[in-house]
Scaffold this active site. Structure first.
Site, PDB file in Angstrom:
ATOM      1  N   THR A  12     -11.705  47.841  -4.938  1.00  0.00           N
ATOM      2  CA  THR A  12     -12.369  47.876  -3.639  1.00  0.00           C
ATOM      3  C   THR A  12     -13.438  46.789  -3.599  1.00  0.00           C
ATOM      4  O   THR A  12     -13.998  46.415  -4.623  1.00  0.00           O
ATOM      5  CB  THR A  12     -12.995  49.241  -3.349  1.00  0.00           C
ATOM      6  N   GLY A  14     -12.773  43.758  -2.973  1.00  0.00           N
ATOM      7  CA  GLY A  14     -12.118  42.770  -3.825  1.00  0.00           C
ATOM      8  C   GLY A  14     -11.977  41.381  -3.234  1.00  0.00           C
ATOM      9  O   GLY A  14     -11.230  40.563  -3.782  1.00  0.00           O
ATOM     10  N   SER A  16     -14.554  39.133  -2.649  1.00  0.00           N
ATOM     11  CA  SER A  16     -15.544  38.146  -3.075  1.00  0.00           C
ATOM     12  C   SER A  16     -16.319  38.676  -4.271  1.00  0.00           C
ATOM     13  O   SER A  16     -16.203  39.849  -4.642  1.00  0.00           O
ATOM     14  CB  SER A  16     -16.523  37.815  -1.932  1.00  0.00           C
ATOM     15  N   GLY A  17     -17.121  37.788  -4.888  1.00  0.00           N
ATOM     16  CA  GLY A  17     -18.029  38.196  -5.946  1.00  0.00           C
ATOM     17  C   GLY A  17     -17.353  38.853  -7.135  1.00  0.00           C
ATOM     18  O   GLY A  17     -16.280  38.427  -7.582  1.00  0.00           O
ATOM     19  N   ILE A  18     -17.971  39.894  -7.652  1.00  0.00           N
ATOM     20  CA  ILE A  18     -17.445  40.599  -8.825  1.00  0.00           C
ATOM     21  C   ILE A  18     -16.078  41.201  -8.523  1.00  0.00           C
ATOM     22  O   ILE A  18     -15.190  41.197  -9.378  1.00  0.00           O
ATOM     23  CB  ILE A  18     -18.438  41.684  -9.283  1.00  0.00           C
ATOM     24  N   SER A 138     -25.275  49.492 -11.375  1.00  0.00           N
ATOM     25  CA  SER A 138     -26.279  48.432 -11.316  1.00  0.00           C
ATOM     26  C   SER A 138     -27.436  48.792 -12.233  1.00  0.00           C
ATOM     27  O   SER A 138     -27.794  49.970 -12.366  1.00  0.00           O
ATOM     28  CB  SER A 138     -26.804  48.266  -9.881  1.00  0.00           C
ATOM     29  N   TYR A 151     -30.849  51.646  -2.575  1.00  0.00           N
ATOM     30  CA  TYR A 151     -29.753  51.082  -3.366  1.00  0.00           C
ATOM     31  C   TYR A 151     -29.782  51.625  -4.791  1.00  0.00           C
ATOM     32  O   TYR A 151     -28.752  52.051  -5.331  1.00  0.00           O
ATOM     33  CB  TYR A 151     -29.855  49.560  -3.380  1.00  0.00           C
TER      34      TYR A 151
END
Length: 250
Positions: A12, A14, A16-18, A138, A151
């Site tokens: 999910t 998916g 961009s980025g990580i 995180s 967050y």
């Protein structure tokens, strides 16, 4: 042959980025990858990057259950079940306690917590015994980062999910683990800082204070996800692996 040859994966967020780096890495390891995200243009570009013969994109928002149903209907059609689920989609913004609004709180928790829970729940009928679920957490969950309260709390919930779900799914041999990145250079991370000048100042601070002396790369987080998705990590359950350049460790 790669470590995930013949496996089916879902990532999910998916596009961009990580998330994109993870989808590429899983495909390189032999998996067929389903990617989902809210922005169709970025999803189309992701398919090109990953390889049209190795991936299917399904546009959707994980906070909307009907979008998750469409995603898993596509996985079901392929007929091989699901071996790897990477719950990566999330949102974040710097907002102080005083500035927090209902809208900010609800969006953060609807996607990061509620969306992650139902991403996993709705995958259960498709998950093959012995599958791997990797939740993207995180380091913010462990630290009192100013103006990052909602967050951080949402990612603390994700960490808690991994422990509970590991207990609930152990009889099926399904492992649940967390990857907790920090200071990864992604488009979303830059956007969270509000402007390029602030983002540049943060990067300079990271270079001066983190053991690795630089921001992390999405591919470095993706490598840890791939490890947890594979049998190389078969005796790791309920863990939280940090990809933080040493920020939370030393």
């Amino acid at each position: 042959m790669g470590q995930l040859e013949g496996k089916t994966a879902v990532v999910t967020g998916g596009s961009s980025g990580i998330g994109l780096a993870t989808a590429v890495r899983l495909a390189d390891e032999g998996a067929y990858v389903f990617v989902t995200g809210r922005r169709e243009a970025e999803l189309e570009a992701a398919v090109t990057t990953i390889g049209p013969d190795r991936t299917t994109a399904v546009a959707g928002d994980i906070s909307k259950l009907e979008d998750l149903d469409r995603l898993y209907a596509a996985v079901r059609t392929r007929g091989n079940g699901l071996d790897v689920l990477v719950a990566n989609a999330a949102v974040g913004a710097f907002v102080t306690l005083e500035q927090t609004t209902e809208e900010h709180f609800d969006q953060t928790f609807d996607i990061n917590v509620r969306g992650t829970l139902f991403t996993a729940q709705k995958a259960l009928p498709l998950l093959n015994d012995g599958a791997s679920i990797v939740l993207i957490g995180s380091t913010a969950a462990d630290r009192g980062v100013e103006a990052f309260g909602a967050y951080a709390a949402s990612k603390a919930a994700v960490r808690s999910f991994a422990r509970t779900w590991s207990s609930e799914l152990k009889d099926r041999g399904i492992r649940v683990n967390v990857v907790s990145p920090a200071w990864i250079e992604t488009p979303g991370g830059t956007a969270a800082f509000g402007d390029e000048e602030t983002a540049r100042a943060v990067k300079d601070n990271v270079a001066a204070t983190v053991a690795r002396g630089r921001m992390g790369r999405p591919e470095e987080a993706a490598a840890v996800v791939a490890f947890l998705a594979s049998e190389e990590s078969s005796y790791i359950v309920g863990a939280n692996l940090y990809v933080d350049g040493g920020a939370n460790q030393i």
